[in-house]
Design an enzyme around this catalytic site. Structure first.
Site: not given
Ligand code: D8T
Ligand code: MG
Length: 413
Positions: A147, A159, A221, A223, A247, A273, A294, A350, A413
């Site tokens: 990643r 991030y 990502d 995010h 992602e 996620e 995810r 991951e 975020w």
């Molecule tokens: O894809 C990831 O691993 C991130 O988006 C984390 O799950 C998030 O920052 C919370 O820890």
């Molecule tokens: Mg993520």
């Protein structure tokens, strides 16, 4: 095989984890991960006050029935706290069933479809040279997919970018939850600018592809920070760099947003996620708006529920890409690996290595070799909790950051 005890262990070996341990009348124990990053004690209380008393005296073998009893029986369905608690019970019961059978859980799920699960690691850098070093380090560690997250000119902290080249200990990855101190627990705040991000990311991928060539699978990502049309633009701009996936391009609760992105770009999309149920995915799957699911076993109701979700995804040719940052405990990680081996529509896993203190509390039998993860052959999930070690690391409040735009507006975020 009656359940005689259900205890919740909260421990913080580098970061917080919530673990359920179920004990049966013949002395078998099973572990389940209930860690919800930044809201850990809400799940602990839900398990301790509302779930554990219901488990006593139930048949530990009745995995599906217990899942339905806790899900439908609560009347109030879904939500991250509830589903993390249900997930922990489900994992613990699969762990017990595996130990009772003398088999690793993946055998109970139908057996292995592959020799190991392709893992991706987290490369990052505050600037491009630092990022390229991080990619090199991941390749040297055996990763076969990475990643890519990068600092953005003009933004202080972004991030996914390790705070320093040294990272945490000898690792070079990213743990976003920050311990706040018990006296005044507050999340840290970061500043965000989507236009600066959209301008910079194509130059980052240009440098990475130029340095490492066309073969290496690259992930990114977003995010949750873009609007659908911004995400569509990023997806188009990154098409020349052949991403494995983009992602969380947009906030996940708006399933229709993915339709708009899809209309504009062939960059593969992954999301989920922060989802906690198959019902968060129905439009995404039926309309084939994503390429990878995810969900974490920990946040989506356990092995029982994620197996059904992935089976539904398989009908539409959509693959797994399970969540695996360090806020998934080694127990949750092991549960994911058993599924990764057993489902036909596996895509990628991951993998952020846990800190040494974490691995002292949780003794794992999974292994990482030549870019692939394997859950190991220990009966059950293959993870044991060392209570003495856990007690040495008491809970410490920690939060994920909050984002603001430069004018102070709170942003995703
Ligand atoms: O894809 C990831 O691993 C991130 O988006 C984390 O799950 C998030 O920052 C919370 O820890
Ligand atoms: Mg993520």
């Amino acid at each position: 095989m009656k359940i005689t005890a259900a205890d919740v262990v909260v421990t913080s070996p580098g970061r917080n984890f919530v673990t359920l341990r179920i004990t049966t009348e013949d002395g078998l124990t099973g572990l389940g991960d209930a860690t919800l990053n930044g809201r850990e004690l809400a799940v602990e209380a839900y398990l301790r006050e509302h779930v554990a008393p219901l488990l006593l005296g139930r048949d530990a073998h009745a995995v599906e029935d217990t899942w339905q009893y806790l899900y439908r029986g609560a009347y109030w369905r879904r939500g991250p706290v509830t589903m993390a608690a249900v997930a922990a019970v489900d994992m613990a019961l699969w762990d017990i069933k595996g130990k009772a059978a003398g088999m690793p859980v993946y055998q109970l799920l139908g057996g292995a479809c592959r020799t190991g699960a392709l893992a991706y690691g987290h490369a990052s850098g505050r600037d491009i040279p630092e990022l390229l070093d991080s990619v090199r380090e991941h390749l040297a560690d055996g990763f076969r997919a990475v990643r890519i997250q990068s600092g953005i000119p003009g933004l202080d902290s972004v991030y996914g970018v390790a705070a320093s080249a040294a990272g945490d200990g000898d690792r070079y990855d990213y743990e976003p939850a920050r311990r706040t101190g018990a006296a005044h627990p507050r999340p840290t705040e970061e500043t965000w600018d989507t236009r600066a991000y959209l301008r910079h990311m194509p130059t980052v991928f240009e440098a990475v592809r130029h340095t490492f060539g066309p073969e290496l699978p690259l992930l990114h990502d977003g995010h949750h920070r873009m609007t659908p049309i911004q995400a569509a633009r990023l997806g188009k701009d990154l098409e020349p760099y052949d991403l494995f996936w983009l992602e969380d391009a947009t906030p996940g609760e708006d399933q229709g947003a993915l339709r708009l992105i899809r209309e504009h770009t062939t960059t593969p999309l992954a999301i989920g996620e922060v989802f906690n149920s198959v019902h968060d995915y129905t439009t995404l799957l039926q309309e084939r708006l994503i390429d990878y699911v995810r969900s974490a076993v920990t946040h989506t109701g356990g092995i029982t529920a994620v197996r059904k979700l992935l089976d539904m995804a398989a009908v539409y040719g959509i693959k797994s890409g399970m969540h695996g940052p360090t806020d998934i405990s080694p127990v949750g990680m092991a549960a994911a690996l058993h599924l990764d081996l057993a489902v036909h529509n596996f895509g990628i896993q991951e993998y952020m290595r846990h800190a040494p203190d974490t691995l002292e509390v949780f003794r794992t039998s999974y292994r990482f070799e030549d870019g692939l993860l394997h859950p190991g052959e220990a009966p059950g999930l293959g993870v044991e909790l060392d209570d003495g070690a856990a007690a040495r690391f008491p809970y410490e409040p920690a939060y994920l950051p909050v984002n603001r735009l430069s004018d102070g507006t709170v942003h995703d975020w």
